[in-house]
Design a protein around this motif. Structure first.
Motif, PDB file in Angstrom:
ATOM      1  N   LEU A 192       0.947  -0.771   0.099  1.00  0.00           N
ATOM      2  CA  LEU A 192       0.460  -0.152   0.427  1.00  0.00           C
ATOM      3  C   LEU A 192       1.109   1.354  -0.140  1.00  0.00           C
ATOM      4  O   LEU A 192       1.645   1.432   1.008  1.00  0.00           O
ATOM      5  CB  LEU A 192      -1.209   0.099   1.834  1.00  0.00           C
ATOM      6  N   ASP A 193       0.727   1.955  -1.575  1.00  0.00           N
ATOM      7  CA  ASP A 193       1.737   3.198  -0.957  1.00  0.00           C
ATOM      8  C   ASP A 193       3.375   2.867  -0.790  1.00  0.00           C
ATOM      9  O   ASP A 193       3.553   1.821  -1.785  1.00  0.00           O
ATOM     10  CB  ASP A 193       1.526   4.748  -0.483  1.00  0.00           C
ATOM     11  N   ARG A 195       4.432   1.203   1.611  1.00  0.00           N
ATOM     12  CA  ARG A 195       4.174  -0.109   2.764  1.00  0.00           C
ATOM     13  C   ARG A 195       4.149  -1.151   2.252  1.00  0.00           C
ATOM     14  O   ARG A 195       3.258  -0.723   0.607  1.00  0.00           O
ATOM     15  CB  ARG A 195       3.821   0.609   4.121  1.00  0.00           C
ATOM     16  N   TYR A 231      -4.240  -5.784   1.668  1.00  0.00           N
ATOM     17  CA  TYR A 231      -3.614  -4.936   2.427  1.00  0.00           C
ATOM     18  C   TYR A 231      -3.988  -3.043   2.074  1.00  0.00           C
ATOM     19  O   TYR A 231      -4.316  -3.251   0.857  1.00  0.00           O
ATOM     20  CB  TYR A 231      -1.505  -4.764   2.487  1.00  0.00           C
ATOM     21  N   ARG A 232      -5.281  -2.420   2.835  1.00  0.00           N
ATOM     22  CA  ARG A 232      -5.730  -1.006   2.794  1.00  0.00           C
ATOM     23  C   ARG A 232      -5.583  -0.544   3.471  1.00  0.00           C
ATOM     24  O   ARG A 232      -4.752  -0.702   4.506  1.00  0.00           O
ATOM     25  CB  ARG A 232      -7.661  -1.446   2.657  1.00  0.00           C
ATOM     26  N   PRO A 233      -6.068   1.105   3.167  1.00  0.00           N
ATOM     27  CA  PRO A 233      -5.247   2.019   4.909  1.00  0.00           C
ATOM     28  C   PRO A 233      -6.062   1.928   5.914  1.00  0.00           C
ATOM     29  O   PRO A 233      -5.407   1.950   6.969  1.00  0.00           O
ATOM     30  CB  PRO A 233      -6.099   3.023   3.787  1.00  0.00           C
ATOM     31  N   ASP A 234      -6.773   0.862   5.858  1.00  0.00           N
ATOM     32  CA  ASP A 234      -7.762   0.867   7.605  1.00  0.00           C
ATOM     33  C   ASP A 234      -7.689  -0.353   7.402  1.00  0.00           C
ATOM     34  O   ASP A 234      -7.928  -0.688   8.807  1.00  0.00           O
ATOM     35  CB  ASP A 234      -9.560   1.059   6.863  1.00  0.00           C
ATOM     36  N   ASP A 249      -6.082  -3.062  12.047  1.00  0.00           N
ATOM     37  CA  ASP A 249      -5.395  -2.419  12.629  1.00  0.00           C
ATOM     38  C   ASP A 249      -4.092  -1.633  12.087  1.00  0.00           C
ATOM     39  O   ASP A 249      -3.430  -1.747  13.077  1.00  0.00           O
ATOM     40  CB  ASP A 249      -6.735  -0.877  13.047  1.00  0.00           C
ATOM     41  N   ARG A 251      -2.875   0.992  11.199  1.00  0.00           N
ATOM     42  CA  ARG A 251      -2.714   2.170  11.737  1.00  0.00           C
ATOM     43  C   ARG A 251      -2.523   2.472  13.719  1.00  0.00           C
ATOM     44  O   ARG A 251      -1.795   3.009  13.904  1.00  0.00           O
ATOM     45  CB  ARG A 251      -3.822   3.201  11.602  1.00  0.00           C
ATOM     46  N   ASP A 274     -13.437  -1.595  -0.053  1.00  0.00           N
ATOM     47  CA  ASP A 274     -14.775  -0.845   1.140  1.00  0.00           C
ATOM     48  C   ASP A 274     -15.169  -1.618   2.153  1.00  0.00           C
ATOM     49  O   ASP A 274     -15.120  -0.805   2.883  1.00  0.00           O
ATOM     50  CB  ASP A 274     -14.870   0.321   1.129  1.00  0.00           C
TER      51      ASP A 274
END
Length: 415
Positions: A192-193, A195, A231-234, A249, A251, A274
């Motif tokens: 992800l990006d 990461r 793998y996602r942002p959240d 999570d 984050r 999502d």
């Protein structure tokens, strides 16, 4: 500094109709411009200057009738006077990107022709000559699909003879089970990006920061081998050998959010968006978990088990252990099996990557196959290797396949 008024600023100057200067006609200008674009000059020959007026300026009195400059005389041929079918035929010989981004700036006629999605649908179907796309959808992006499709066919023309191939054989001590391309390089499992996370048979998931020279910034210690990741942002979702789908999570920690035993056998394929988490297992089921409702909303029993999936809403493409491709359609949150295809693989399909205009598959039969995502898929190129191929990724002009021979097989495609 304000300039003093000139002769044209005098209101009385606009009342004089005797001005011999004639204004150029926009339609004639458009025809002249399109003629230059569609008929480039020969090498060494200067392009002809198309006149802006439809009358000759050889004689002093030629400009006297102002009506002559208002439009082309009836019966005078011009590009824009052609039927739309002929204009589309001419556009078919031009690059799709040029047609989409340049021609609309020429004139309203070409703009309206290019903006019509029927134009792009006809163009795409003319290229593939087969039912396309496999899953019908109202908001299908025909212009983007057509550009991707034509680029894909061009890159793999003549059995892929123009694709540059090389092998990365150093740096691995065990067979590579999956690959992912990140900013021009290849990393394992999911990203992800900047990461990257990697799952292992030692029951751990490690997180790496590529913006910090690949430094590890996190680790998850599980209880079973990690066989697939999303793998996602959240959320970070793992599918493990102990039949569980686990959500973290990333984050905060990453912290454990929930863990569910959704299958009766090892989880082999996984994806998340999502709203949903979709997992495939050796128990031959496809499970759809609704993230918002926090519950399983669908469980499909299949005749085989899925090893890989590629999702671009509403189409879910999956490869199984029998060498078949399956296409599912997401209809209001419920997945339906639409088609199953035999694309020539003689054993299980281990990797799949699909987009609007391209489709790639790898298999334990030691081949990578390049297809057009039609109904049925049309194979345009096949590459054989000495070892099984365990995964595939395609991004930009690079295609990377993971090999059981401790290497990465790479193709750099023409621009």
């Amino acid at each position: 500094m304000e300039l003093p008024p000139g002769p044209r600023d005098d209101p009385r100057a606009w009342e004089d109709d005797s001005d011999p200067e004639s204004e150029p006609d926009p339609d004639l200008q458009a025809e002249a411009y399109v003629a230059r674009v569609l008929s480039p000059p020969k090498v060494g020959q200067a392009p002809p200057r198309a006149p802006l007026l439809s009358v000759s300026i050889a004689s002093p009195g030629a400009l006297e009738p102002r009506a002559a400059s208002k439009g082309a005389p009836v019966g005078v041929p011009g590009l824009l006077s052609l039927p739309p079918e002929l204009l589309l035929e001419i556009c078919a010989y031009l690059d799709a990107r040029l047609v989409l981004h340049v021609l609309p700036r020429v004139c309203h006629t070409l703009r309206d022709l290019v903006r019509d999605h029927v134009t792009w649908r006809l163009r795409a179907q003319r290229r593939v000559r087969a039912p396309y796309p496999v899953v019908e959808e109202e908001d299908f992006d025909w212009p983007t699909a057509c550009i991707e499709l034509e680029q894909h066919l061009s890159r793999w023309a003549e059995d892929g003879r123009w694709a540059e191939y090389f092998c990365l054989a150093d740096g691995h001590f065990a067979s590579i089970d999956s690959v992912l391309l990140l900013q021009g390089w290849v990393w394992s499992l999911a990203a992800l990006d900047h990461r990257v996370c990697s799952g292992s048979w030692d029951s751990t998931v490690k997180l790496w920061d590529m913006a910090a020279d690949g430094q590890q910034f996190g680790e998850i210690k599980g209880k079973a081998a990690v066989l697939c990741l999303s793998y996602r942002p959240d959320i970070l979702v793992t599918g493990t050998y102990d039949k569980k789908v686990t959500v973290y999570d990333p984050r905060v920690g990453p912290a454990l959010v929930k863990s569910r035993r959704l299958h009766s056998s090892a989880v082999l394929a996984l994806l998340a968006d999502d709203r949903h988490i979709v997992s495939g297992s050796e128990d031959r089921t496809l499970v759809v978990f609704d993230r918002r409702a926090d519950s399983v909303v669908q469980r499909l029993q299949l005749d085989s088990y899925l090893l890989c999936m590629s999702y671009q809403e509403p189409q879910l493409w999956a490869g199984d252990n029998q060498g078949l491709l399956h296409v599912f359609a997401n209809r209001s949150g419920r997945f339906q099996l639409v088609r199953s295809f035999d694309v020539g693989h003689r054993s299980q399909i281990t990797g799949i990557k699909h987009s609007l205009g391209a489709l790639y598959t790898t298999s334990t039969d030691k081949t990578i196959r390049v297809h057009v995502p039609t109904d049925p898929p049309r194979t345009i190129c096949t590459r054989s290797h000495n070892n099984v191929l365990n995964g595939i990724c395609a991004e930009g002009n690079l295609v990377v396949a993971a090999s059981g021979g401790l290497s990465l097989e790479v193709w750099r495609l023409q621009a």
